[in-house]
Write a protein that holds these residues in place. Structure first.
Motif, short mmCIF file in Angstrom:
data_model
loop_
_atom_site.label_atom_id
_atom_site.label_comp_id
_atom_site.label_asym_id
_atom_site.label_seq_id
_atom_site.Cartn_x
_atom_site.Cartn_y
_atom_site.Cartn_z
N ASP A 114 34.51 36.51 37.68
CA ASP A 114 34.91 36.53 36.27
C ASP A 114 34.38 35.31 35.54
N GLU A 115 34.45 34.16 36.19
CA GLU A 115 33.97 32.92 35.57
C GLU A 115 32.46 32.98 35.35
N ILE A 116 31.72 33.49 36.33
CA ILE A 116 30.27 33.61 36.19
C ILE A 116 29.93 34.54 35.04
N ILE A 117 30.64 35.66 34.93
CA ILE A 117 30.38 36.61 33.85
C ILE A 117 30.69 35.98 32.50
N THR A 118 31.80 35.27 32.42
CA THR A 118 32.19 34.63 31.16
C THR A 118 31.17 33.57 30.75
N LYS A 147 41.02 37.44 45.74
CA LYS A 147 41.36 36.97 44.40
C LYS A 147 40.49 35.79 43.99
N GLN A 148 40.20 34.90 44.94
CA GLN A 148 39.33 33.76 44.64
C GLN A 148 37.93 34.25 44.29
N LEU A 149 37.43 35.24 45.03
CA LEU A 149 36.11 35.79 44.76
C LEU A 149 36.08 36.47 43.39
N GLU A 150 37.11 37.24 43.09
CA GLU A 150 37.19 37.89 41.78
C GLU A 150 37.21 36.87 40.66
N SER A 151 37.96 35.80 40.86
CA SER A 151 38.05 34.76 39.85
C SER A 151 36.69 34.10 39.63
#
Length: 57
Positions: A42-46, A35-39
């Motif tokens: 997501d932040e990098i993409i945003t 979940k930390q990796l996914e987060s």
């Protein structure tokens, strides 16, 4: 003795209900890490949305 060997040695001495708790905890740790990796992804993409759109052209 390595960490893995110590863990296995200790694990084998536990009663079944405690072994299940250990397995549950390991799953919890794996899921938390995922979940930390996914987060982070997501932040990098945003944060780089516009640059990624340009690269996709």
């Amino acid at each position: 003795m390595s960490i893995e060997e110590k863990l296995i040695q200790d694990f084998l001495t536990l009663p079944e209900d405690k072994k299940i708790e250990v397995l549950d905890f390991v799953e919890f740790l794996k899921n938390r890490t995922n979940k930390q990796l996914e987060s982070m992804m997501d932040e990098i993409i945003t944060e780089n949305h516009e640059a990624l759109k340009e690269l996709a052209k």
